[in-house]
Design a protein around this motif. Structure first.
Motif, mmCIF file in Angstrom:
data_model
loop_
_atom_site.group_PDB
_atom_site.id
_atom_site.type_symbol
_atom_site.label_atom_id
_atom_site.label_comp_id
_atom_site.label_asym_id
_atom_site.label_seq_id
_atom_site.Cartn_x
_atom_site.Cartn_y
_atom_site.Cartn_z
ATOM 1 N N PRO A 36 0.822 -1.217 0.000
ATOM 2 C CA PRO A 36 0.000 0.000 0.000
ATOM 3 C C PRO A 36 0.854 1.265 0.000
ATOM 4 O O PRO A 36 1.997 1.249 0.474
ATOM 5 C CB PRO A 36 -0.806 -0.114 1.301
ATOM 6 C CG PRO A 36 -0.124 -1.137 2.115
ATOM 7 C CD PRO A 36 0.611 -2.037 1.193
ATOM 8 N N VAL A 37 0.294 2.330 -0.530
ATOM 9 C CA VAL A 37 0.961 3.628 -0.498
ATOM 10 C C VAL A 37 1.200 4.004 0.965
ATOM 11 O O VAL A 37 0.295 3.866 1.781
ATOM 12 C CB VAL A 37 0.064 4.702 -1.156
ATOM 13 C CG1 VAL A 37 0.691 6.080 -1.048
ATOM 14 C CG2 VAL A 37 -0.211 4.358 -2.606
ATOM 15 N N PRO A 38 2.411 4.421 1.324
ATOM 16 C CA PRO A 38 2.643 4.784 2.734
ATOM 17 C C PRO A 38 1.790 5.987 3.156
ATOM 18 O O PRO A 38 1.413 6.810 2.325
ATOM 19 C CB PRO A 38 4.138 5.118 2.769
ATOM 20 C CG PRO A 38 4.572 5.274 1.363
ATOM 21 C CD PRO A 38 3.628 4.491 0.518
ATOM 22 N N ASP A 39 1.490 6.036 4.434
ATOM 23 C CA ASP A 39 0.698 7.163 4.950
ATOM 24 C C ASP A 39 1.471 8.462 4.788
ATOM 25 O O ASP A 39 2.688 8.490 4.953
ATOM 26 C CB ASP A 39 0.408 6.945 6.440
ATOM 27 C CG ASP A 39 -0.603 5.831 6.635
ATOM 28 O OD1 ASP A 39 -1.595 5.808 5.882
ATOM 29 O OD2 ASP A 39 -0.405 4.991 7.525
ATOM 30 N N PHE A 40 0.747 9.519 4.480
ATOM 31 C CA PHE A 40 1.417 10.809 4.390
ATOM 32 C C PHE A 40 0.410 11.935 4.621
ATOM 33 O O PHE A 40 -0.807 11.747 4.497
ATOM 34 C CB PHE A 40 2.090 10.989 3.026
ATOM 35 C CG PHE A 40 1.144 11.066 1.862
ATOM 36 C CD1 PHE A 40 0.637 12.284 1.433
ATOM 37 C CD2 PHE A 40 0.748 9.911 1.197
ATOM 38 C CE1 PHE A 40 -0.237 12.360 0.357
ATOM 39 C CE2 PHE A 40 -0.128 9.978 0.114
ATOM 40 C CZ PHE A 40 -0.629 11.197 -0.303
ATOM 41 N N VAL A 41 0.908 13.059 4.996
ATOM 42 C CA VAL A 41 0.123 14.296 5.053
ATOM 43 C C VAL A 41 0.970 15.341 4.348
ATOM 44 O O VAL A 41 2.114 15.575 4.731
ATOM 45 C CB VAL A 41 -0.136 14.727 6.507
ATOM 46 C CG1 VAL A 41 -0.944 16.018 6.527
ATOM 47 C CG2 VAL A 41 -0.863 13.635 7.271
ATOM 48 N N ALA A 42 0.429 15.926 3.292
ATOM 49 C CA ALA A 42 1.236 16.867 2.516
ATOM 50 C C ALA A 42 0.368 17.994 1.986
ATOM 51 O O ALA A 42 -0.849 17.865 1.890
ATOM 52 C CB ALA A 42 1.924 16.142 1.359
ATOM 53 N N ALA A 43 1.034 19.079 1.642
ATOM 54 C CA ALA A 43 0.318 20.248 1.134
ATOM 55 C C ALA A 43 -0.102 20.033 -0.314
ATOM 56 O O ALA A 43 0.492 19.243 -1.037
ATOM 57 C CB ALA A 43 1.214 21.470 1.247
ATOM 58 N N LEU A 52 -3.344 16.992 1.753
ATOM 59 C CA LEU A 52 -3.614 15.742 1.045
ATOM 60 C C LEU A 52 -3.093 14.574 1.872
ATOM 61 O O LEU A 52 -2.051 14.666 2.511
ATOM 62 C CB LEU A 52 -2.926 15.764 -0.315
ATOM 63 C CG LEU A 52 -3.348 16.905 -1.238
ATOM 64 C CD1 LEU A 52 -2.489 16.918 -2.487
ATOM 65 C CD2 LEU A 52 -4.816 16.785 -1.602
ATOM 66 N N THR A 53 -3.835 13.477 1.830
ATOM 67 C CA THR A 53 -3.404 12.267 2.536
ATOM 68 C C THR A 53 -3.519 11.072 1.591
ATOM 69 O O THR A 53 -3.881 11.219 0.423
ATOM 70 C CB THR A 53 -4.279 11.985 3.778
ATOM 71 O OG1 THR A 53 -5.604 11.724 3.327
ATOM 72 C CG2 THR A 53 -4.286 13.156 4.736
ATOM 73 N N LEU A 96 3.278 14.521 -8.005
ATOM 74 C CA LEU A 96 4.028 14.792 -6.784
ATOM 75 C C LEU A 96 5.142 15.740 -7.192
ATOM 76 O O LEU A 96 6.066 15.355 -7.904
ATOM 77 C CB LEU A 96 4.584 13.505 -6.175
ATOM 78 C CG LEU A 96 5.129 13.608 -4.746
ATOM 79 C CD1 LEU A 96 5.075 12.259 -4.062
ATOM 80 C CD2 LEU A 96 6.530 14.149 -4.680
ATOM 81 N N ASN A 97 4.997 16.979 -6.795
ATOM 82 C CA ASN A 97 5.977 17.993 -7.165
ATOM 83 C C ASN A 97 7.166 17.878 -6.225
ATOM 84 O O ASN A 97 7.047 18.072 -5.019
ATOM 85 C CB ASN A 97 5.339 19.380 -7.098
ATOM 86 C CG ASN A 97 6.302 20.465 -7.478
ATOM 87 O OD1 ASN A 97 6.802 21.166 -6.630
ATOM 88 N ND2 ASN A 97 6.575 20.586 -8.751
ATOM 89 N N TYR A 98 8.337 17.542 -6.807
ATOM 90 C CA TYR A 98 9.498 17.130 -6.020
ATOM 91 C C TYR A 98 10.570 18.223 -5.978
ATOM 92 O O TYR A 98 11.014 18.697 -7.025
ATOM 93 C CB TYR A 98 10.059 15.859 -6.661
ATOM 94 C CG TYR A 98 11.339 15.323 -6.077
ATOM 95 C CD1 TYR A 98 11.370 14.812 -4.788
ATOM 96 C CD2 TYR A 98 12.512 15.302 -6.818
ATOM 97 C CE1 TYR A 98 12.536 14.301 -4.252
ATOM 98 C CE2 TYR A 98 13.680 14.783 -6.306
ATOM 99 C CZ TYR A 98 13.685 14.290 -5.021
ATOM 100 O OH TYR A 98 14.844 13.775 -4.501
ATOM 101 N N ARG A 99 10.954 18.624 -4.782
ATOM 102 C CA ARG A 99 12.049 19.584 -4.565
ATOM 103 C C ARG A 99 11.952 20.780 -5.496
ATOM 104 O O ARG A 99 12.873 21.079 -6.257
ATOM 105 C CB ARG A 99 13.397 18.894 -4.764
ATOM 106 C CG ARG A 99 13.787 18.000 -3.614
ATOM 107 C CD ARG A 99 15.163 17.446 -3.831
ATOM 108 N NE ARG A 99 16.169 18.471 -3.574
ATOM 109 C CZ ARG A 99 16.958 18.497 -2.514
ATOM 110 N NH1 ARG A 99 16.896 17.568 -1.628
ATOM 111 N NH2 ARG A 99 17.821 19.444 -2.337
ATOM 112 N N ASP A 100 10.857 21.460 -5.414
ATOM 113 C CA ASP A 100 10.593 22.532 -6.364
ATOM 114 C C ASP A 100 10.207 23.804 -5.629
ATOM 115 O O ASP A 100 9.974 23.802 -4.413
ATOM 116 C CB ASP A 100 9.459 22.089 -7.299
ATOM 117 C CG ASP A 100 9.614 22.700 -8.680
ATOM 118 O OD1 ASP A 100 10.372 23.671 -8.817
ATOM 119 O OD2 ASP A 100 8.965 22.193 -9.611
#
Lengths: 193, 152
Positions: A36-43, A52-53, A96-100
């Motif tokens: 499964p996709v790991p749990d996360f909380v992100a903007a 977003l979770t 997923l916007n990475y290091r931006d």
């Protein structure tokens, strides 16, 4: 007999070395496949509304999670394909916007078009580590139960999509559409073992 | 006169020594060999050693033949930060390594664990040694030492 043993040893060596030649050390199989996709909380990149979770991927759709950056040259090439994919395929594309940088990422979307349903903003790159990301672009195929089914490193195109992704989606998706919800859970539990 | 020539000689050599020191300090100083690491502060010496050990044992995935300690790639920086945060939380080294293996696979370990996948890798030197010993023993059987009283 004198020549057979060295020949056999040479054969074994050549076999392993030629196998090594074919492998790309940058295409490492992800240990997250069938997990499964790991749990996360992100903007959210676009809105400042609720974070977003993981629930993002727990809908009735297959999801494609694309790791991208405005500074990534090959991402721009992939973006063109993603825009056509958005219109044709029955799935949701998430970014997923990475290091931006927030402003640069938004300007990039304005210029290149936005194929994403929603975009996770990960300026620190720490969420990406939780997904085992080590470069951009990377593409995760996630099934309707939030389980990662396939990962492709590098820019997607139609050939790769048809060859690798559609196959993945076909098998469990039909079952998922026909059967009631509790049955779906059973199937995924079996297939994730 | 003697004093002047002697002091000139002394100054010349001192200057030479000075240049030598300046040059050597440029090329062989800690600065010349350091990668520009972020500065992390640790509560104890033990934590610092733990951090150093972990980053030496893990592979930088973008620059694959470097470890995390030597690499300055952005991903290596992020991985160091994650390791630092987890050490601060009091996690054990094996826990941290297991977490990263669960995300990046065994490949991230420079010293892969002994498992079903890697036993061939770990055992191959011993198998090779055994093969050589067997070959030597078989070869020695054909060799007979000369009898002590015989004349040849």
């Amino acid at each position: 007999m004198r020549y057979i043993i060295p020949l056999v040893i040479l054969g074994i060596l050549v076999f392993f070395l030629s196998k090594g030649l074919e492998q790309d050390p940058y295409r490492i199989p992800s240990p997250l496949i069938n997990k499964p996709v790991p749990d996360f909380v992100a903007a959210d990149l676009i809105t400042t509304h609720p974070p977003l979770t993981k629930k993002l991927f727990l809908n009735r759709h297959w999801s494609l999670l694309v790791v991208w950056s405005s500074w990534c040259k090959t991402c721009a090439a992939e973006q063109v394909f993603l825009l056509t994919l958005k219109q044709n395929a029955d799935l949701r594309i998430y970014g997923l916007n990475y290091r931006d940088d927030l402003a640069r990422a938004k300007a990039y979307l304005k210029h290149q078009g936005n194929p994403f349903h929603q975009i996770i903003f990960d300026p620190s790159g720490l969420l990406a580590i939780d997904l085992g990301v080590y470069g951009v672009p990377e593409n995760f195929l996630i099934d309707p139960q939030g389980i990662i089914r396939y990962k492709y490193i590098g820019p997607l195109n139609k050939a790769i999509w048809d060859k690798e992704f559609i196959v993945q989606m076909n098998i469990p998706l039909n079952k998922a559409l026909i059967s009631p919800l509790d049955k779906i859970k059973k199937i995924t539990r079996k297939s994730s073992l | 006169m003697m004093i002047i020539t002697f002091s000139a000689y002394l100054i010349k050599h001192l200057l030479r020594l000075g240049w030598f020191l300046i040059f050597s300090s440029c090329f062989f100083s800690a600065l010349a060999f350091s990668t520009t690491h972020e500065i992390y502060s640790f509560a104890s010496r033990q934590e610092k050693i733990q951090f150093q050990q972990i980053i030496q044992e893990l592979r930088c995935l973008v620059c694959q033949n470097q470890n995390l300690a030597d690499s300055n790639a952005p991903l290596a920086q992020d991985l160091r930060r994650i390791i630092y945060q987890r050490i601060k939380k009091g996690e054990s080294s094996s826990n941290i390594k297991n977490y990263l293996v669960s995300r990046y696979g065994e490949f991230i370990l420079f010293k892969p664990a002994f498992s079903r996948l890697t036993y061939g890798l770990w055992l191959s030197p011993f198998i090779l040694l055994l093969a050589i010993v067997i070959k030597l023993l078989v070869g020695m059987r054909g060799f007979e030492p000369p009898a002590p009283n015989s004349r040849s």
